[in-house]
Design an enzyme around this catalytic site. Sequence first.
Site, PDB file in Angstrom:
ATOM      1  CB  CYS A  50      11.794  -1.593   3.100  1.00  0.00           C
ATOM      2  SG  CYS A  50      10.687  -1.963   1.722  1.00  0.00           S
ATOM      3  CB  CYS A  53       9.310   1.208   3.221  1.00  0.00           C
ATOM      4  SG  CYS A  53       8.883  -0.514   3.543  1.00  0.00           S
TER       5      CYS A  53
END
Length: 446
Positions: A50, A53
């Site tokens: 991600c 993230c």
Amino acid sequence: MAEVKACVFYGIVASFLTSAVFAFVEDLDDTFKDKRVNDIWLVDFYAPWCGYCKKLEPIWNEVGLELKISGSPVRVGKMDATAYSGMSSEFGVRGYPTIKLLKGDLAYNYKGPRTKDDIIEFANRVAGPAVRSLPSKEMFEHMLKRHNVLFVYVGGESPLKEKYNDVASELIVYTHFFSALEQVFPESLTLPELPAVVVFKDGGYFTYDEYEDASLSSWVNRERFQGYLQIDGFTLYELGETGKQMTFYLPLKTLMQRVAKEHREHFSRDFQFGHMDGNDYINSLIMGEVAVPSVIILNTSNEQYFLPSEAVGTMEQLVHFIKSVLNGSAQVRAYGGDGFIQRIKRIAFDAKSTITSVFRSSPLLGCFLFGLPLGVISLMCYGICTAESDYGSDDTDALKRLTDEEDEDEEEEQEREQSAELEGPEEDELEGEEGAEKDPAEKKTD
């Protein structure tokens, strides 16, 4: 030589500090469920692939370091939600990254901006008691300067206080809740009756009325924002949960601020006032180009929006426009919505906008991303069409051969029949001659 030693020294210090920072953020596994019970945890559920993230990771390390240094009881951790999918599902993780504060049996979602200060403020607010006491005037003045919106319960034990405590436990993720005695407030503050729930904001205070304001939870949810504020993606998402219609002014704000303050008693229940920097969001909402400055009212419950039929330049014009929307006047047309056709239009608009932005920012990347799939699809279609054509020609050839063979068989059959017809009379004549020859002998024998 001295410079080399200094570089080595600073390198060692830097590596030590880096390892120390990471030590304040614990990597969690499937044993976390058992050991979390007695502690308060702030957890980042992430996925290794991600991009958001990865952007959050350095901020998260700073959050862990500052909470540790400040002596906060909150422990900071992170969990790979893809590796421990069962654990993340138990906590209701649906996207990445997801930030949750876990306190006892309760799990609080963080939905604010992903900045260090905002996350730390959220952790400190939720980790403590839902309702905090204001023991003195000095403490009240300090909290009033520190927070833009402040809810305070005034009075002793009562059923209203029990409701207030329940609402505070539910909405502590959004705002601050306090309790105090009447003596801590300045003499200029007068309350109609006690006990009471008061919200301090916008330079004044407003009291909850059980008969006019419906449930306490709904009232707090509506009043937890300032009367006028700058709106971004995060605040817009939270404002959607209040049930209010958002009134934006692009980009001027003085006029809107006056209406929000002077007409609060008429509009605060149904409208939230604010402004947005830039018009990108509004352009995406209306699927077109909005003029600047402009006024737009957005109903988040059904994604309808309202635009004035003429330019708004005075407070009287703005008030008239808002009242027309509030009263459902036929002169004000509603655009947009969440119907099926509107959703199809929005999907097409979003796809067009994405393709356009990609080609504008990087034409070569756009050609690669969209040209390659189109080329593959074209080759597949060509192969399918060619295969069907070859298959059809094979069938035609086979049918032709079969027809030729049948014609040959019919010709042979006809030839056999003709030969049989030619041979048949000769045999009969021979049998007749043999019979004629045998007749005299048979007669003689008789």
